[in-house]
Enzyme design. Structure first.
Site, PDB file in Angstrom:
ATOM      1  N   HIS B 122       1.016  -1.412  -0.054  1.00 47.32           N
ATOM      2  CA  HIS B 122       0.052  -0.033  -0.281  1.00 47.32           C
ATOM      3  C   HIS B 122       1.266   1.137  -0.069  1.00 47.32           C
ATOM      4  CE1 HIS B 122      -2.556   2.556   1.867  1.00 47.32           C
ATOM      5  NE2 HIS B 122      -3.941   2.214   1.363  1.00 47.32           N
ATOM      6  N   ASP B 199       2.830  -4.480   8.454  1.00 46.74           N
ATOM      7  CA  ASP B 199       1.867  -3.985   7.663  1.00 46.74           C
ATOM      8  C   ASP B 199       0.680  -5.078   7.914  1.00 46.74           C
ATOM      9  OD1 ASP B 199      -0.060  -2.684   7.069  1.00 46.74           O
ATOM     10  OD2 ASP B 199       0.465  -1.797   5.844  1.00 46.74           O
ATOM     11  N   GLN B 202      -4.081  -4.828   6.875  1.00 50.39           N
ATOM     12  CA  GLN B 202      -5.537  -6.186   6.702  1.00 50.39           C
ATOM     13  C   GLN B 202      -5.763  -7.102   7.107  1.00 50.39           C
ATOM     14  OE1 GLN B 202      -7.915  -5.488   4.020  1.00 50.39           O
ATOM     15  NE2 GLN B 202      -6.790  -2.760   3.540  1.00 50.39           N
ATOM     16  N   LYS B 225     -10.720  -0.179   9.852  1.00 51.67           N
ATOM     17  CA  LYS B 225     -10.534  -1.775   9.670  1.00 51.67           C
ATOM     18  C   LYS B 225     -10.818  -2.618  10.567  1.00 51.67           C
ATOM     19  CE  LYS B 225      -7.099   0.296   5.842  1.00 51.67           C
ATOM     20  NZ  LYS B 225      -8.355   0.705   4.014  1.00 51.67           N
ATOM     21  N   CYS B 365      -4.544   2.248  -3.842  1.00 53.11           N
ATOM     22  CA  CYS B 365      -3.178   3.520  -2.950  1.00 53.11           C
ATOM     23  C   CYS B 365      -2.335   1.649  -3.510  1.00 53.11           C
ATOM     24  CB  CYS B 365      -3.651   3.440  -1.842  1.00 53.11           C
ATOM     25  SG  CYS B 365      -4.701   4.065  -1.315  1.00 53.11           S
TER      26      CYS B 365
HETATM   27  C1  LIG Z   1      -2.378  -2.766   3.877  1.00 49.01           C
HETATM   28  C2  LIG Z   1      -2.853  -1.451   4.142  1.00 49.01           C
HETATM   29  N1  LIG Z   1      -1.543  -0.749   5.034  1.00 49.01           N
HETATM   30  C3  LIG Z   1      -1.554   0.089   4.507  1.00 49.01           C
HETATM   31  C4  LIG Z   1      -3.289   0.642   5.073  1.00 49.01           C
HETATM   32  C5  LIG Z   1      -2.779   3.170   5.401  1.00 49.01           C
HETATM   33  O1  LIG Z   1      -4.039   2.301   6.790  1.00 49.01           O
HETATM   34  P1  LIG Z   1      -5.099   4.196   7.243  1.00 49.01           P
HETATM   35  O2  LIG Z   1      -5.077   5.136   6.135  1.00 49.01           O
HETATM   36  O3  LIG Z   1      -5.974   3.511   8.431  1.00 49.01           O
HETATM   37  O4  LIG Z   1      -3.431   5.193   8.139  1.00 49.01           O
HETATM   38  C6  LIG Z   1      -4.451   0.684   4.213  1.00 49.01           C
HETATM   39  C7  LIG Z   1      -5.263   0.921   4.485  1.00 49.01           C
HETATM   40  O5  LIG Z   1      -5.995   1.769   3.910  1.00 49.01           O
HETATM   41  C8  LIG Z   1      -4.099  -0.456   3.817  1.00 49.01           C
HETATM   42  O6  LIG Z   1      -5.152  -1.222   3.167  1.00 49.01           O
END
Ligand SMILES: Cc1ncc(COP(=O)(O)O)c(C=O)c1O
Ligand SMILES: Cc1ncc(COP(=O)(O)O)c(C=O)c1O
Lengths: 155, 410, 410, 155
Positions: B122, B199, B202, B225, B365
């Site tokens: 991401h 990370d 998910q 999430k 993203c």
């Molecule tokens: C794999 C992953 N990492 C990071 C993020 C970023 O999370 P946030 O937007 O809550 O900071 C997301 C979701 O948008 C994601 O799916």
């Protein structure tokens, strides 16, 4: 999560928090002075109010010959250091260290035996402080500082 | 009260619009819905003990402090951290990764060093490292991924060198849904002295995750999430790492002493939580964890697995569908990316929206992954424990109308 | 519905505990209570249109996007910004100041330069500059303050030089409550080519503020001190400044294009909003601004002014009280710092808490100001529109018992 | 804030969004080709999907002699660029610029006169797009790109 009554400071009565013992030590301040030639001097800090209490010990042959503090703190922290000094004056380093452990066990809401409580003497005035989380650090600061002082002093 | 039909706990999913329709919400990788229990926890906070934590001697201030810190303990226990001091509250996963890149990355990465990430990251687990590498004269090295978005251990072995300082990898791809073999990745990274940031955005909401079992050095995830409010995230760090880091954000609440020209910070985790934190969000996160634990994370995973088997079968039967990660439901969470042949994913999503089916279309993203897949964008459906086979049937039915609406025949 | 007895709108203030007592909440400089209107706005969001904004083509995603962006417009209009593109959502005032220090400060401050702040700054408007100065070999120069915490224009004139790159000043001291003469300060800073950041955390909730009238370059404030949720703040910046800044936090949602080794960001404000934003908090902020505008900011100021006149008079009559900012209620907001002679403020606050009177004791995240005042800590009462003369009487009555409880006589 | 019916895409009917005109342009793709010797070529980007459409114009004596596009976009953006090209082919630069303004006024929900609407011809198919905020950028991308192209082309 239930709501504690506003007027109760989380279930600790004001007269328990500011008991006679605590009030007496606050007024007398007999342990608030400068030692002439201390073996060890350690500052203790309460970050939430910026207070600093400095603890000094004079040690000889493993015995705490004298102890005193300077600095300012709230009623709880000044009473706590004063009561502690009364307790450890004349005690061995080992004994003082043991009292530290006892005190932290009491604050951690462990139930102590009658003998143990007797050892802590006036310091049992703080036994209810865990029900007053905002003030726990005030009561424990003295004892944390003592632990550091004992470590620094041990060769 | 907890139902086995979990939808019953989610007011938004029960709501019928003016035309009598309920939404089939299949965009859980973007954000999840909130159960009554979480909504009520936030409201109760506002109505009974709203105050600034760590800062007052009066009853409600102590109550919020206690609630706040009890969520820290709950999070620690939920992800298997040794104790609450390992848990830093952040404002989200993005915030957490940026903090690690700035605080830790700045310290350990130098010219000629390497940072290893996968092409499936991401943007939030890519851009902080891209910038760090550029600033430091280090290299940002990419690992390719398989059809589920997972890295291959052979490629990892080949690319890990003594120059590798940081490995930053997603646990689960937010586009393809595959689950990376983190235990192995951690061991391999540690063998060359690299630090692993996971990370887990998910994964933590969908499968059991144990930081000590996985032996990760840092882990981030985000509350919105996992049934909880937005504006809250969690950073887990090993204690010696947290200890050596300076806070990335400085301000009130993190100091032992401030003088005009110097400062002494508190210990972790407090030193990383400058400024007023999102207390209501944190309390909501506590209620969300209670909810997930009452269901049980094994059960959450099993529910999604069963739904995925149905979804893979059902979507495969949709005419003109292109699936980006075929195969069975093993080793993946409830995410499927797809397109309808000849149709742009934005049009597909819009037409599904007219059937009250919520999926996401775009690059998710993850533009480098899109380039890797050779597409500009995809549609993505993503499941959570409250979804049903009916939601998936509504998706498939909606998809069957897409080409006709656009005049491309059926 | 809006009452003239504003307390009626605040469930927490109406709540009576088991002993039949309501809280006299006088810690509004720490955080404020939330009206029903804000609590309902947050709940409605969760129950009707919770989704990730800017990211979906389905109905609720479009609805939250619209709501989110409409709050941006509302904020712009509330503080007199020319248009919504000047408004960046942050996670709080601390976050906003850190972003400016990192993004803008890093660019413009070099060795030998000076950053000018006052000794009354909150740690959040001090530590980011202290660190920036240290990193850059620049000097952090302090302005002293008068009895209300305001800087003196003569001293400012003397300390502004061609080396001054940034002036960062609070609009209202969070300890002493005085209102700084920002229009004059801005003109003086601009005359030497310096940029002015205004910490409006304690002003925007309490008095009318117009960024164009004040001519500030950057301004930050935080939602939780103005009836809204925590975890949300606002950064206003002049357009050319925002344009030249790189985002301090990078991640999803801020890019036009990402390649493996490079990125092109969107324009401001989007480029500063990496990661999922606190949508519920932002929507709550919109409801809070609606509430404040329905009352009228002139009226809010007038209510606090009238209460301050009463409070100054009432507290002056309390035996053994030491007031840190005497004088009348002119040119200040509803903040009074005080101590009871011979009593530590923590004890005073604890004893007040037993009367269900909520004030704060400590250094108020302003240790250099405490040093300037020659104290370790103070008690602080701080008002908002829902307070009443009865709250102030309860404070005075509680204070009268303090010395007795501690065995110091009355 | 009222809740729009889920099945309505914020009050725009699917048949209005994907009208016959839009569907026709999507199928015919008669403007999707490469110009031999364009005077100006400008890429237009939709950041939310990563799509890129490249617009090319051949200009002579202030007249747009020919125009075409390449790249991919959604049905809305490809139809929009195609309809735009039909409108501006043969027009003066000044006229094309005027059409841009008209189009943005229409998207901004201004009410146009009958004559103005007639000038926009098939582009009125996008008049309802403002009720579909997620897709506004798809409809306007072509026209923003045209504005840039006209600026780049003007000496
Ligand atoms: C794999 C992953 N990492 C990071 C993020 C970023 O999370 P946030 O937007 O809550 O900071 C997301 C979701 O948008 C994601 O799916
Ligand atoms: C003057 C001032 N500036 C900055 C802050 C920091 O605000 P926040 O904690 O919401 O980031 C505060 C309040 O804590 C404040 O009073």
């Amino acid at each position: 999560m239930g709501c504690p009554p506003y007027g109760r400071c989380l279930a600790l009565e004001l007269s328990d928090l500011y008991s006679q013992v605590i009030r007496d030590h606050n007024r007398s301040r007999h342990n608030k002075r400068t030692l002439c030639d201390p073996t060890v001097t350690v500052p203790g800090k309460n970050p939430s109010c910026g207070d600093e209490i400095v603890l000094s010990l004079t040690l000889k042959d493993g015995i705490i010959e004298d102890a005193a503090y300077t600095g300012v703190g709230c009623a709880i922290s000044e009473a706590s250091v004063s009561i502690m000094i009364d307790l450890i004056r004349g005690a061995t380093v080992a004994k003082a260290s043991e009292l530290c452990h006892l005190f932290f066990r009491m604050i951690g809401s462990e139930s102590l035996t009658r003998e143990e409580l007797e050892e802590l003497d006036e310091a049992v005035a703080f036994s209810g402080i865990s029900r007053m989380p905002a003030r726990v650090k005030c009561a424990t600061m003295a004892w944390h500082t003592l632990q550091v002082a004992l470590q620094n002093a041990s060769p | 009260m907890m139902h086995t039909d979990y939808k019953e706990d989610f007011p938004l999913l029960l709501h019928t619009d003016a035309t009598g329709v309920k939404v089939a919400y299949l965009d859980n990788a973007a954000t999840t819905q909130k159960p009554r229990q979480v909504i009520d926890a936030v409201r109760t906070y506002y109505e009974r003990y709203n105050a600034n934590p760590h800062r007052g001697a009066y009853a409600i201030a102590m109550q919020v402090t206690e609630a706040f810190e009890s969520v820290r303990s709950k999070v620690a226990q939920f992800i298997g951290a040794p104790d609450p001091e390992h848990i830093v509250f952040t404002f989200g996963a993005t915030d957490g990764i940026n903090q690690v890149a700035q605080s830790y990355g700045e310290q350990v990465v130098g010219p000629g060093d390497e940072i290893l990430i996968s092409v499936a990251e991401h943007h939030s687990n890519l851009l902080p490292w891209q910038r760090l590498a550029a600033n430091k004269g280090a290299a940002l090295v990419y690992l390719s991924v398989d059809r589920l978005g997972c890295i291959r251990l052979e490629e990892l072995a080949a690319k890990l060198t003594s120059h590798t300082k940081i490995v930053a990898i997603t646990h689960v791809s937010n586009v393809l849904g595959g689950i990376n073999a983190i235990r192995e990745i951690a061991a391999m990274a540690h063998a060359v002295g690299a630090t692993l940031l996971l990370d887990a955005t998910q994964s933590v909401p969908h499968i059991p995750v144990d930081v000590q079992d996985l032996d990760v050095d840092f882990m981030v995830f985000t509350a919105h999430k996992m049934l909880a409010p937005a504006g809250v995230g969690v950073l887990y760090g090993k204690k010696d790492l947290l200890k050596q880091m300076e806070p990335a954000r400085v301000g009130g609440g993190i100091v032992e002493e401030v003088r005009e020209q110097r400062v002494r910070f508190l210990d972790a985790p407090m030193k990383f939580e400058a400024g007023t934190q999102n207390s209501e969000g944190i309390i909501g996160l506590g209620a969300a964890i209670d909810y997930l634990e009452a269901v049980g994370m094994e059960r959450v995973q099993a529910i999604e697995h069963r739904l995925m088997e149905y979804a893979l079968k059902t979507l495969a039967a949709v005419p003109h569908i292109v699936l980006y990660s075929t195969g069975d439901a093993a080793n993946r969470t409830g995410i499927i990316s797809f397109n309808i042949a000849g149709v742009h994913p934005h049009d597909t999503a819009t037409i599904l929206a007219s059937h009250a089916v919520a999926v996401r279309a775009g690059h998710h993203c993850a533009q480098p992954l899109m380039a890797h897949l050779g597409v500009n964008a995809t549609c993505r459906m993503s499941l959570y424990l409250y979804n049903t086979e009916e939601d998936i049937r509504r998706l498939a039915d909606g998809l069957s109308t897409v080409r006709e609406v656009l005049g491309l025949g059926t």
